[in-house]
Design a protein around this motif. Structure first.
Motif, short mmCIF file in Angstrom:
data_model
loop_
_atom_site.label_atom_id
_atom_site.label_comp_id
_atom_site.label_asym_id
_atom_site.label_seq_id
_atom_site.Cartn_x
_atom_site.Cartn_y
_atom_site.Cartn_z
N PHE A 442 51.05 -66.43 82.27
CA PHE A 442 50.31 -65.88 81.02
C PHE A 442 51.58 -65.18 80.19
O PHE A 442 51.50 -65.34 79.00
CB PHE A 442 49.17 -64.76 81.30
CG PHE A 442 48.13 -65.13 82.22
CD1 PHE A 442 47.21 -66.12 81.61
CD2 PHE A 442 48.09 -64.93 83.53
CE1 PHE A 442 46.05 -66.62 82.20
CE2 PHE A 442 46.86 -65.17 84.43
CZ PHE A 442 45.81 -66.06 83.66
N LEU A 443 52.68 -64.75 80.91
CA LEU A 443 53.65 -64.19 79.88
C LEU A 443 54.83 -65.14 79.80
O LEU A 443 55.68 -65.34 78.55
CB LEU A 443 54.10 -62.89 80.50
CG LEU A 443 54.81 -62.04 79.40
CD1 LEU A 443 53.93 -61.65 78.47
CD2 LEU A 443 55.13 -60.73 80.45
N LEU A 444 55.29 -65.90 80.81
CA LEU A 444 56.38 -66.63 80.80
C LEU A 444 56.24 -67.93 79.79
O LEU A 444 57.26 -68.06 78.95
CB LEU A 444 56.71 -67.48 82.07
CG LEU A 444 57.92 -68.37 82.13
CD1 LEU A 444 59.13 -67.48 81.84
CD2 LEU A 444 58.00 -68.90 83.55
N PRO A 445 55.11 -68.29 79.66
CA PRO A 445 55.00 -69.50 78.60
C PRO A 445 55.24 -69.08 77.29
O PRO A 445 55.69 -69.85 76.36
CB PRO A 445 53.60 -70.07 78.78
CG PRO A 445 53.11 -69.91 80.23
CD PRO A 445 53.94 -68.44 80.58
N LYS A 446 54.83 -68.08 77.05
CA LYS A 446 55.22 -67.32 75.61
C LYS A 446 56.38 -67.31 75.19
O LYS A 446 57.05 -67.65 74.20
CB LYS A 446 54.48 -65.81 75.61
CG LYS A 446 54.65 -65.03 74.15
CD LYS A 446 54.09 -63.59 74.53
CE LYS A 446 54.37 -62.87 73.21
NZ LYS A 446 53.98 -61.47 73.36
N TYR A 447 57.31 -66.90 76.16
CA TYR A 447 58.82 -66.52 75.89
C TYR A 447 59.62 -67.89 75.86
O TYR A 447 60.56 -68.11 75.26
CB TYR A 447 59.25 -65.61 76.71
CG TYR A 447 58.74 -64.07 76.40
CD1 TYR A 447 59.42 -63.50 75.48
CD2 TYR A 447 57.79 -63.47 77.25
CE1 TYR A 447 59.26 -61.99 74.76
CE2 TYR A 447 57.59 -62.10 76.84
CZ TYR A 447 58.07 -61.54 75.81
OH TYR A 447 57.68 -60.23 75.37
N LEU A 448 59.21 -68.69 76.80
CA LEU A 448 59.63 -69.95 76.68
C LEU A 448 59.41 -70.83 75.56
O LEU A 448 60.34 -71.53 75.05
CB LEU A 448 59.15 -70.79 78.03
CG LEU A 448 59.69 -70.62 79.19
CD1 LEU A 448 58.76 -71.33 80.38
CD2 LEU A 448 61.14 -71.02 79.35
#
Length: 455
Positions: A442-448
């Motif tokens: 849920f969080l990693l895709p946002k920053y990638l």
């Protein structure tokens, strides 16, 4: 070997260290706990040997984790990576060689004698684990030296696969054959520990001979102090690199499930009263299936991406934690073994290569892999410690509820309590894996997406 066609000499030599050190992973991490449990039963306090083993694992991981960033920084000094690798390889090999003497020691004559042998086993286990994990810091750092970014997923995953068909399988097969033909179990244990030490050393030689460190700054006076101070600046750099920061925290949690299941599986099965030979045959199946599933992960990652396949592995391990809670019989242990085989190698290999691709300066790979390792090792502290605390707490609660103590309980009562309390320790791992999965999904895709980085 057709499987290695198309890979360079350095890539093959690097992959052979997985072949070499996997002997430690299967013999020391899975067979030694069964032997330790037998010794622990002869000590004055035989309640919850699972928690004692968990604490010993945590101590070893804490030592490596706290020193990993500094070890990684020194590995980036020109010419030092291979030297430091060799030092910790030697520590691990010598410690495993020392374990070869422990089955021949008298641990049945008295509780004091058993206690001394148990402490000696734990000390050598801790030292061998330090040697294994510290050498892997430099081994992982060599990944950016011996291949290119577009080949990392393939090289890293095939390395794990070779480990399964080599060090993870052949020593275990030898041990099982010796056991099945009727050789005394203690003799079998002594031989296989010695054999593991020799195997580990011999198949590490290709890396020592052929893999070379690229770049790195030459040593200058005052570098030790500057490098130690530089760890703080690297922490700040990782903190500013949001994709790397979120990824490494997620890794911290989800890899805990992998490491804890690996290190605690046979101890858990022993506490449940499962047949040790049956468990070892199940673990042999894991090694046999390891290569094809690693190759499957490699092919699927090329099609769907490494990030997707690591996500699949996280989901598999969440299910493993739940399934393990209900495990009571040997056939269920075999099912658990197959579930682990599907993702154990793939999730570790792709996690390693994903991090390698996130490193901004490849000449500082040792420094960054040092931090990667500290997160991986601290996760290995939390998992076994959590299992140990929960198992021991539940066991002591059961003793109290029955009006017993460790001193007054019979051997049968202790076995029954260990069997009843151990599943709660395994279930507790789910909390940590779920935390890692939440960050990863849920969080990693946002920053990638914000950074434009693809994995």
């Amino acid at each position: 070997m057709g499987l290695l066609k198309g890979y360079t000499k350095q890539e093959i030599s690097w992959m052979m260290y997985d072949w070499a050190n996997s002997a430690h992973s299967v013999i020391i991490v899975t067979i030694l706990p069964i032997f330790f449990d037998s010794v622990a039963e002869c000590t004055a306090d035989s309640v919850s040997s699972m928690s004692t083993w968990g604490y010993a694992t945590s101590i070893a991981m804490a030592i490596v984790a706290l020193s990993a960033p500094f070890l990684g920084v020194f590995g980036d000094i020109r010419g030092m990576r291979k030297k430091l690798f060799g030092i910790f390889l030697g520590l691990g090999v010598l410690s495993v060689a020392g374990l070869a003497f422990t089955p021949l020691m008298d641990f049945t004559s008295s509780t004091d004698a058993a206690g001394r042998v148990a402490m000696f086993i734990l000390a050598l286990y801790i030292l061998s684990t330090i040697g294994f994990d510290a050498s892997c810091i430099y081994y992982d750092a060599f990944l950016t030296d011996i291949t290119t970014e577009d080949r990392m997923d393939r090289v890293s995953t095939l390395g794990y696969g070779l480990g399964y068909i080599g060090g993870s399988t052949i020593p275990l097969v030898i041990f099982l054959v010796m056991n099945l033909v009727g050789i005394d179990m203690l003799i079998c244990l002594s031989f296989i520990f010695a054999f593991t030490a020799v195997w580990w050393l011999v198949f590490s030689l290709p890396l020592l001979k052929n893999c070379q460190q690229k770049g790195g700054k030459p040593y200058e006076k005052g570098d030790v102090g500057r490098n130690i101070r530089g760890v703080v600046s690297t922490v700040k750099e990782i903190g500013r690199n949001k994709p790397m920061l979120i990824y490494i925290i997620a890794y911290f949690f989800y890899i805990d499930g992998v490491h804890t299941v690996i290190s605690m599986s046979t101890t858990y099965g022993t506490n449940l009263g499962l047949d040790s030979t049956g468990m070892l045959l199940a673990l042999l199946l894991v090694q046999v299936l390891g290569l094809p599933f690693c190759l499957l992960y490699m092919k699927l990652s090329a099609k769907f991406g490494a990030r997707t396949m690591v996500g699949v592995g996280i989901c598999v391990y969440m299910f493993i934690c739940v399934f393990g809670f209900f495990l009571r019989s040997l056939w269920q242990f075999w099912v658990l073994a197959v579930l682990c085989a599907t993702s154990q190698g793939g999730i570790q290999a792709l996690s390693r290569s994903m991090f390698g691709k996130l490193i901004p300066d490849k000449e500082r790979s040792g420094e960054f892999f040092g931090f990667f390792d500290i997160f991986g090792k601290f996760s290995s502290i939390i998992g076994p410690t959590l299992v140990g605390i929960v198992s021991a707490t539940v066991a002591n609660s059961m003793l109290t509820s029955q009006g017993l103590t460790a001193a007054t309980a019979t051997a049968e009562q202790v076995d029954a309590i260990n069997a009843a309390s151990s599943p709660y320790g395994i279930l507790s791992i789910l909390i940590i894996v779920a935390l890692g999965g939440g960050l990863y999904f849920f969080l990693l895709p946002k920053y990638l997406k914000q950074s434009g980085k693809k994995l």
